[in-house]
Scaffold this active site. Structure first.
Site, PDB file in Angstrom:
ATOM      1  N   LYS A  53       0.866  -1.181   0.201  1.00  0.00           N
ATOM      2  CA  LYS A  53       0.016  -0.476   0.002  1.00  0.00           C
ATOM      3  C   LYS A  53       0.551   1.529   0.020  1.00  0.00           C
ATOM      4  O   LYS A  53       0.726   1.984  -0.693  1.00  0.00           O
ATOM      5  CB  LYS A  53      -0.633  -0.278   1.445  1.00  0.00           C
ATOM      6  CG  LYS A  53      -2.135  -1.156   1.012  1.00  0.00           C
ATOM      7  CD  LYS A  53      -2.937  -1.517   2.619  1.00  0.00           C
ATOM      8  CE  LYS A  53      -3.435  -2.140   1.950  1.00  0.00           C
ATOM      9  NZ  LYS A  53      -4.545  -2.616   2.842  1.00  0.00           N
ATOM     10  N   GLN A  97      -4.731  -2.789   9.266  1.00  0.00           N
ATOM     11  CA  GLN A  97      -5.034  -3.612   8.727  1.00  0.00           C
ATOM     12  C   GLN A  97      -4.903  -4.399   9.529  1.00  0.00           C
ATOM     13  O   GLN A  97      -4.798  -4.633  11.040  1.00  0.00           O
ATOM     14  CB  GLN A  97      -3.192  -3.650   8.501  1.00  0.00           C
ATOM     15  CG  GLN A  97      -2.988  -5.053   7.783  1.00  0.00           C
ATOM     16  CD  GLN A  97      -3.192  -4.695   6.300  1.00  0.00           C
ATOM     17  OE1 GLN A  97      -2.773  -4.450   5.711  1.00  0.00           O
ATOM     18  NE2 GLN A  97      -4.504  -6.009   5.610  1.00  0.00           N
ATOM     19  N   ASP A 120     -11.626   2.542   3.477  1.00  0.00           N
ATOM     20  CA  ASP A 120     -12.231   0.955   3.635  1.00  0.00           C
ATOM     21  C   ASP A 120     -13.676   0.697   3.284  1.00  0.00           C
ATOM     22  O   ASP A 120     -14.357  -0.415   3.296  1.00  0.00           O
ATOM     23  CB  ASP A 120     -11.392   0.052   5.006  1.00  0.00           C
ATOM     24  CG  ASP A 120     -10.501  -0.669   4.111  1.00  0.00           C
ATOM     25  OD1 ASP A 120      -9.932  -0.982   2.608  1.00  0.00           O
ATOM     26  OD2 ASP A 120      -9.528  -1.368   4.917  1.00  0.00           O
TER      27      ASP A 120
END
Ligand code: NAP
Length: 290
Positions: A53, A97, A120
């Site tokens: 990322k 994460q 997200d």
């Protein structure tokens, strides 16, 4: 006839080129999109995802920050960090994460992220917005699938879409996004009766199961669009999807490979959402359109 391959790598590369131009334009007017990725502990797969990322941000010119906490950090430590990032004007997107260590309540953490920076799309506010069809951050993997269909000029309106898998991160938001695009949607799971027959009714079949080569050719209608979200590592190290690719590719109209299909789209959509968030923060758009 062999299926047309939907090349996620190529679509992702094309979108990244467009985003690079967009970022350059935004920089010209003083907008600098920024993403913060938070990693708790040293889960090897998570370390690789976080690194990738960061690399993608660097490639596009998105400001990126990696925040690492020790595996034994407390929930309060993590909440404090999120609070700080929520208030940080340089940051437009916050990604924690997953999975988190067991002693940390994942739901509580996801709900602490400001919905305005929830790139997200896992915050209940954004999930609810998606449900009622209002502009929201859509979860990256299913949103990437929609972009793949659109880039391949596949018409979704009126099509029977069957999704195998009902997870909160893939199956359910995938269903909402397809519904918004006017598909007739069926969601299947491990308790579905006669799954092969349901799948055979699909014009668009989406596999998000987590079982190697589970979807076989007898479950696929001639000419169907088959999207394989699955990523499974076989004992010999080979990466395969949830679809029995070689056999299904002889029957489907379109198919995504694994690797090189849905996978590359996920990070691309994370960057896409981050850019939209920066635009919105600067008042350049009212809301994020799916
Ligand atoms: P998950 O949370 O484990 O959900 C799996 C779903 O599949 C569940 O709804 C489960 O049904 C269903 N299922 C399991 N066995 C089944 C069976 N025999 N028949 C019908 N349905 C069955 O998985 P996930 O997080 O959604 O991920 C799915 C796959 O996508 C995994 O391989 C994952 O690695 C991959 N993935 C890829 C990306 C990407 O970037 N490409 C992103 C996320 C996930 P129940 O609900 O009844 O248990």
């Amino acid at each position: 006839m062999a299926a047309k391959i939907i090349d996620g790598k190529a679509i992702s590369a094309k979108m990244k080129e467009e985003m690079k131009r967009e970022i350059a334009e935004l920089r010209g007017i003083g907008i600098f999109p920024g993403l913060a990725v938070v990693l708790v502990g040293e889960n090897p797969a998570s370390v690789v995802y976080v690194r990738n990322k960061g690399k993608a941000c660097h490639e596009l010119g998105v400001h990126s920050e990696e925040h690492r906490l020790l595996a034994n950090s407390s929930e309060e430590d993590l909440l404090r960090l999120i609070e700080r990032l929520n208030k940080d004007d340089k940051i437009n997107g916050i990604l924690v994460q997953l999975p988190l260590p067991r002693h940390i309540d994942e739901r509580k953490i996801l709900e602490a992220i400001s919905p305005d920076k929830d790139v997200d799309g896992f915050h209940p506010y954004n999930i609810g917005k998606l449900m009622i069809g209002e502009p929201a951050f859509a979860p990256c993997t299913p949103y990437g699938v929609i972009k793949m269909l659109e880039h391949s000029n596949i018409d979704i309106t009126g099509k029977n879409a069957v999704i195998v898998g009902r997870s909160n991160i893939v199956g359910k938001p995938m269903a909402m996004l397809l519904l918004q695009k006017n598909a007739t949607v069926t969601i299947c799971h491990s308790k579905t009766n006669d799954l092969p027959a349901v799948c055979r009714g699909a014009d668009i079949l989406i596999a998000a199961i987590g079982k190697p080569r589970f979807v076989t050719a007898d479950m696929v209608k001639d000419g169907a669009v088959v999207i394989d979200v699955g990523i499974n590592r076989l004992p010999d190290g080979k990466l395969v999807g949830d679809v029995d690719y070689d056999a299904v590719a002889q029957k489907a109209g379109y198919i995504t490979p694994v690797p090189g299909g849905v996978g590359p789209m996920t990070i691309t959509m994370l960057l896409y959402n981050t850019i939209q968030s920066a635009r919105r923060a600067a008042g350049k758009v009212k809301a994020v359109e799916v």
